[in-house]
Scaffold this active site. Structure first.
Site, PDB file in Angstrom:
ATOM      1  N   ILE A  33      -2.424  20.791  80.576  1.00 15.57           N
ATOM      2  CA  ILE A  33      -1.617  21.786  81.286  1.00 15.57           C
ATOM      3  C   ILE A  33      -0.182  21.284  81.523  1.00 15.57           C
ATOM      4  O   ILE A  33       0.770  22.069  81.530  1.00 15.57           O
ATOM      5  CB  ILE A  33      -2.294  22.240  82.599  1.00 15.57           C
ATOM      6  N   SER A  39       1.469   8.662  84.228  1.00 19.44           N
ATOM      7  CA  SER A  39       0.208   8.953  83.559  1.00 19.44           C
ATOM      8  C   SER A  39      -0.316   7.633  83.012  1.00 19.44           C
ATOM      9  O   SER A  39       0.467   6.794  82.559  1.00 19.44           O
ATOM     10  CB  SER A  39       0.442   9.958  82.416  1.00 19.44           C
ATOM     11  N   ARG A  40      -1.640   7.455  83.069  1.00 21.50           N
ATOM     12  CA  ARG A  40      -2.198   6.153  82.691  1.00 21.50           C
ATOM     13  C   ARG A  40      -2.028   5.888  81.206  1.00 21.50           C
ATOM     14  O   ARG A  40      -1.803   4.768  80.774  1.00 21.50           O
ATOM     15  CB  ARG A  40      -3.693   6.099  83.056  1.00 21.50           C
ATOM     16  N   LYS A  55      -4.031  23.978  90.458  1.00 19.04           N
ATOM     17  CA  LYS A  55      -5.268  24.516  90.986  1.00 19.04           C
ATOM     18  C   LYS A  55      -6.444  23.747  90.396  1.00 19.04           C
ATOM     19  O   LYS A  55      -6.323  23.228  89.298  1.00 19.04           O
ATOM     20  CB  LYS A  55      -5.394  26.022  90.721  1.00 19.04           C
ATOM     21  N   ASP A  65     -13.852  26.127  87.222  1.00 18.92           N
ATOM     22  CA  ASP A  65     -12.464  25.674  86.984  1.00 18.92           C
ATOM     23  C   ASP A  65     -11.616  26.837  86.462  1.00 18.92           C
ATOM     24  O   ASP A  65     -10.577  27.142  87.052  1.00 18.92           O
ATOM     25  CB  ASP A  65     -12.439  24.471  86.022  1.00 18.92           C
TER      26      ASP A  65
HETATM   27  P1  NAP Z   1      -6.453  17.127  81.185  1.00 17.49           P
HETATM   28  O1  NAP Z   1      -6.033  17.636  79.846  1.00 17.49           O
HETATM   29  O2  NAP Z   1      -7.676  16.281  81.287  1.00 17.49           O
HETATM   30  O3  NAP Z   1      -5.179  16.393  81.784  1.00 17.49           O
HETATM   31  C1  NAP Z   1      -5.176  15.764  83.041  1.00 17.49           C
HETATM   32  C2  NAP Z   1      -4.546  14.381  82.898  1.00 17.49           C
HETATM   33  O4  NAP Z   1      -4.680  13.717  84.151  1.00 17.49           O
HETATM   34  C3  NAP Z   1      -5.260  13.507  81.873  1.00 17.49           C
HETATM   35  O5  NAP Z   1      -4.747  13.670  80.579  1.00 17.49           O
HETATM   36  C4  NAP Z   1      -5.063  12.111  82.414  1.00 17.49           C
HETATM   37  O6  NAP Z   1      -3.874  11.542  81.851  1.00 17.49           O
HETATM   38  C5  NAP Z   1      -4.849  12.312  83.917  1.00 17.49           C
HETATM   39  N1  NAP Z   1      -6.056  11.849  84.607  1.00 17.49           N
HETATM   40  C6  NAP Z   1      -7.346  12.111  84.292  1.00 17.49           C
HETATM   41  N2  NAP Z   1      -8.183  11.449  85.111  1.00 17.49           N
HETATM   42  C7  NAP Z   1      -7.399  10.746  85.946  1.00 17.49           C
HETATM   43  C8  NAP Z   1      -7.658   9.841  87.000  1.00 17.49           C
HETATM   44  N3  NAP Z   1      -8.935   9.530  87.341  1.00 17.49           N
HETATM   45  N4  NAP Z   1      -6.645   9.304  87.674  1.00 17.49           N
HETATM   46  C9  NAP Z   1      -5.354   9.605  87.332  1.00 17.49           C
HETATM   47  N5  NAP Z   1      -5.036  10.439  86.314  1.00 17.49           N
HETATM   48  C10 NAP Z   1      -6.050  11.004  85.636  1.00 17.49           C
HETATM   49  O7  NAP Z   1      -6.687  18.347  82.202  1.00 17.49           O
HETATM   50  P2  NAP Z   1      -5.856  19.711  82.287  1.00 17.49           P
HETATM   51  O8  NAP Z   1      -6.527  20.765  81.500  1.00 17.49           O
HETATM   52  O9  NAP Z   1      -4.427  19.438  82.059  1.00 17.49           O
HETATM   53  O10 NAP Z   1      -6.176  20.070  83.810  1.00 17.49           O
HETATM   54  C11 NAP Z   1      -5.571  19.403  84.882  1.00 17.49           C
HETATM   55  C12 NAP Z   1      -5.545  20.331  86.068  1.00 17.49           C
HETATM   56  O11 NAP Z   1      -4.813  21.506  85.686  1.00 17.49           O
HETATM   57  C13 NAP Z   1      -6.940  20.811  86.502  1.00 17.49           C
HETATM   58  O12 NAP Z   1      -7.022  20.907  87.892  1.00 17.49           O
HETATM   59  C14 NAP Z   1      -7.045  22.190  85.859  1.00 17.49           C
HETATM   60  O13 NAP Z   1      -7.881  23.070  86.607  1.00 17.49           O
HETATM   61  C15 NAP Z   1      -5.609  22.657  85.905  1.00 17.49           C
HETATM   62  N6  NAP Z   1      -5.300  23.676  84.893  1.00 17.49           N
HETATM   63  C16 NAP Z   1      -5.690  23.526  83.589  1.00 17.49           C
HETATM   64  C17 NAP Z   1      -5.444  24.551  82.679  1.00 17.49           C
HETATM   65  C18 NAP Z   1      -5.826  24.452  81.216  1.00 17.49           C
HETATM   66  O14 NAP Z   1      -5.713  25.455  80.470  1.00 17.49           O
HETATM   67  N7  NAP Z   1      -6.262  23.303  80.705  1.00 17.49           N
HETATM   68  C19 NAP Z   1      -4.803  25.713  83.089  1.00 17.49           C
HETATM   69  C20 NAP Z   1      -4.355  25.799  84.411  1.00 17.49           C
HETATM   70  C21 NAP Z   1      -4.616  24.780  85.287  1.00 17.49           C
HETATM   71  P3  NAP Z   1      -3.813   9.920  81.674  1.00 17.49           P
HETATM   72  O15 NAP Z   1      -5.098   9.512  81.003  1.00 17.49           O
HETATM   73  O16 NAP Z   1      -2.593   9.684  80.838  1.00 17.49           O
HETATM   74  O17 NAP Z   1      -3.712   9.377  83.075  1.00 17.49           O
END
Ligand code: NAP
Length: 308
Positions: free
Chosen positions: A14, A36-37, A90, A168
């Site tokens: 996101i 970011s890690r 969110k 989610d």
């Molecule tokens: P994602 O692709 O998994 O990205 C989240 C990032 O956060 C990861 O790439 C990771 O980056 C970091 N992360 C993961 N675990 C962590 C930890 N334990 N400690 C610190 N950093 C951590 O997830 P996403 O889809 O972007 O979703 C993230 C949030 O946005 C969620 O709450 C989701 O509901 C919301 N969201 C997502 C979407 C969608 O379409 N995907 C849409 C709207 C909102 P590093 O490994 O580099 O740290």
């Protein structure tokens, strides 16, 4: 206009799909650094943790958090404690008590906390809300279905406690419902379908009523595909409203009222900028409360294992 020096944390799907383009287009914010890690963003300074970023970048005034809900809490606390304004993706937390804790901290340090609900900024939502204030409602049906493999590839966290599973995306529908309906809604029953190898549900069916007794039926399903179905249908004594495409298309009695390209994230950042200017906070936990209620009242059904 003075630009607000901003940091972005949790560079994943996101952050790249929506936050980075929205920030780049917003004259109010200047992206200075990212945390970011594993990931980095070109053209700004990068740090492996938010703590390292906060220590090295005292000029930052605001932090936008795109990490999953559970690790986000510690990051939000650290950012507020360092005196930064904070925007939360969110859902605003892994549970309700931590959101209340963040609100208290934000009040204490007198900083803006914005618990964002991007779907509320979809193009048709405000027009739907306005129309519904004039209607005698009869029923509400929410169908929010998608292919989990397409929208959440490899996101192990989403299946773990605090990851919400199908809620989610489903919470986006609940964020719209709690925005557009003229009265509060209460949950009366829920059925949650858990894959036998997962901690979080892959589907959910909820029954709610509003305070005037209007039934609200909600279906969430991640076993849908290939085309996602994100729609809310409201019938009234005199007509019908259909919000589809996640809120970006609005039809009333079959007539096209709003249809447009996604402007949710530019609108989110614009709203946050306004909150910061006015020294206000915006934290509405009602969508997360409904999810918590769905787990509290949930009848549990075990379904076939989910293999990513
Ligand atoms: P994602 O692709 O998994 O990205 C989240 C990032 O956060 C990861 O790439 C990771 O980056 C970091 N992360 C993961 N675990 C962590 C930890 N334990 N400690 C610190 N950093 C951590 O997830 P996403 O889809 O972007 O979703 C993230 C949030 O946005 C969620 O709450 C989701 O509901 C919301 N969201 C997502 C979407 C969608 O379409 N995907 C849409 C709207 C909102 P590093 O490994 O580099 O740290």
């Amino acid at each position: 206009m003075k630009r607000i020096p901003l940091a972005l944390a949790g560079i994943g799907k996101i952050a790249r799909d929506q936050h980075l383009p929205a920030i780049a287009a917003d004259p109010r914010f200047e992206l200075v650094a990212c945390a970011s890690r594993n990931a980095t963003v070109e053209g700004v300074r990068n740090y492996p943790t938010l703590e390292a970023l906060l220590a090295a970048e005292p000029r930052i005034e605001a932090v936008s958090l795109c990490s999953p809900p559970l690790p986000r809490f510690a990051q939000a606390r650290a950012a507020l404690a360092a005196g930064k304004h904070v925007m939360l993706e969110k859902p605003p937390g892994g549970c309700l008590s931590e959101v209340r804790a963040l609100e208290e901290i934000a009040r204490t340090v007198d900083r803006t906390l914005f618990a964002s609900w991007h779907s509320r900024h979809a193009l048709g939502v405000e027009a739907a809300r306005t129309w519904l204030t004039t209607q005698d409602l009869r029923s509400v049906n929410v169908r929010w279905k998608e292919d989990v493999r397409r929208w959440h590839p490899g996101q192990a966290w989403i299946w773990e406690p605090g990851g919400l599973g199908v809620f989610d995306p489903g919470i986006n529908a609940l964020s719209i419902v709690t925005r557009i309906l003229p009265r509060e809604v209460a949950l009366v029953s829920s059925t949650l379908s858990f894959p036998s190898n997962r901690q979080m549900p892959i589907a959910a069916d909820l029954e709610l009523f509003d305070t005037a007794g209007v039934p609200v039926h909600v279906e969430f399903d991640w076993r849908h595909g290939p085309q996602e179905l994100w729609e809310i249908e409201v019938r009234s004594a005199d007509g019908a409203l259909l919000l589809s495409q996640g809120g970006n298309r609005l039809q009333i009695d079959g007539r096209e009222v709003a249809l447009g390209s996604v402007h949710e994230y530019p609108s989110l950042y614009s709203h946050w900028g306004g909150l910061i200017d006015r020294g206000e906070r915006d934290v509405d936990v009602r969508p997360l409360s409904l999810v918590a209620d769905a787990f509290l009242l949930g009848r549990r059904e075990i379904v076939e294992p989910f293999i990513d």
